[in-house]
Design a protein around this motif. Structure first.
Motif, PDB file in Angstrom:
ATOM      1  N   ALA A 102      16.183  56.809  96.243  1.00  0.00           N
ATOM      2  CA  ALA A 102      16.967  55.634  96.644  1.00  0.00           C
ATOM      3  C   ALA A 102      16.826  55.361  98.135  1.00  0.00           C
ATOM      4  CB  ALA A 102      18.430  55.826  96.265  1.00  0.00           C
ATOM      5  N   ALA A 103      16.778  56.420  98.941  1.00  0.00           N
ATOM      6  CA  ALA A 103      16.643  56.239 100.390  1.00  0.00           C
ATOM      7  C   ALA A 103      15.301  55.600 100.746  1.00  0.00           C
ATOM      8  CB  ALA A 103      16.806  57.572 101.108  1.00  0.00           C
ATOM      9  N   VAL A 104      14.257  55.946 100.024  1.00  0.00           N
ATOM     10  CA  VAL A 104      12.942  55.338 100.257  1.00  0.00           C
ATOM     11  C   VAL A 104      12.979  53.873  99.837  1.00  0.00           C
ATOM     12  CG1 VAL A 104      10.501  55.346  99.594  1.00  0.00           C
ATOM     13  CG2 VAL A 104      11.684  57.506 100.016  1.00  0.00           C
ATOM     14  N   VAL A 147       7.216  57.289  91.552  1.00  0.00           N
ATOM     15  CA  VAL A 147       7.649  57.076  90.169  1.00  0.00           C
ATOM     16  C   VAL A 147       9.081  57.561  89.987  1.00  0.00           C
ATOM     17  CG1 VAL A 147       5.311  57.211  89.225  1.00  0.00           C
ATOM     18  CG2 VAL A 147       6.699  59.279  89.369  1.00  0.00           C
ATOM     19  N   ASP A 148       9.773  56.979  89.003  1.00  0.00           N
ATOM     20  CA  ASP A 148      11.132  57.402  88.681  1.00  0.00           C
ATOM     21  C   ASP A 148      11.090  58.531  87.662  1.00  0.00           C
ATOM     22  OD1 ASP A 148      10.583  56.099  86.276  1.00  0.00           O
ATOM     23  OD2 ASP A 148      11.990  54.453  86.627  1.00  0.00           O
ATOM     24  N   LEU A 208       5.071  51.493  95.999  1.00  0.00           N
ATOM     25  CA  LEU A 208       3.810  51.954  96.577  1.00  0.00           C
ATOM     26  C   LEU A 208       4.128  52.412  97.993  1.00  0.00           C
ATOM     27  CD1 LEU A 208       0.726  52.198  96.252  1.00  0.00           C
ATOM     28  CD2 LEU A 208       0.562  49.912  97.250  1.00  0.00           C
ATOM     29  N   VAL A 209       3.777  53.643  98.325  1.00  0.00           N
ATOM     30  CA  VAL A 209       4.063  54.223  99.632  1.00  0.00           C
ATOM     31  C   VAL A 209       2.738  54.412 100.365  1.00  0.00           C
ATOM     32  CG1 VAL A 209       5.036  56.218 100.830  1.00  0.00           C
ATOM     33  CG2 VAL A 209       6.095  55.397  98.721  1.00  0.00           C
ATOM     34  N   GLU A 210       2.703  54.000 101.633  1.00  0.00           N
ATOM     35  CA  GLU A 210       1.488  54.139 102.430  1.00  0.00           C
ATOM     36  C   GLU A 210       1.763  55.006 103.651  1.00  0.00           C
ATOM     37  OE1 GLU A 210      -1.868  51.519 104.818  1.00  0.00           O
ATOM     38  OE2 GLU A 210      -0.337  50.502 103.666  1.00  0.00           O
TER      39      GLU A 210
END
Length: 99
Positions: free
Chosen positions: A2-4, A36-37, A45-47
């Motif tokens: 959630a923080a992300v 993913v959950d 998508l994290v970079e």
């Protein structure tokens, strides 16, 4: 997670010795990964935008709140991470105490 997703967590920290002990390469700027959950559905998508290797004492004050884990100051952040890095799970993962 959630923080992300909310943007509260924009940085993270890892122990260099853990990467070395596990034979893993450091993250690379520009690398993307899917977050993913629990049911393994993609949600973001994290970079990687920056990778720095610095001693714990040199982590800058902005890192603490950006990590999104409730530390308001870098002193709180350092204290929390010192306790974690000397705990049994980390010692076991890297094959001994952190020096």
């Amino acid at each position: 997670m959630a923080a992300v997703l909310s943007g509260a967590k924009t940085t993270t920290t890892s122990l260099l010795r853990r990467y070395e002990a596990e034979g893993e390469p450091l993250p690379v700027r520009g690398r993307r990964s899917v977050l993913v959950d629990s049911p393994e559905r993609p949600v973001a998508l994290v970079e990687v935008t920056e990778v720095r290797v610095v001693p714990l004492a040199e982590v800058d004050p902005g890192h603490a709140p950006d990590e999104g884990e409730g530390c308001a100051t870098v002193a709180e952040w350092r204290s929390s991470h010192e306790a974690c890095r000397h705990g049994a799970p980390v010692r076991e993962a890297i094959g001994g105490p952190v020096s």
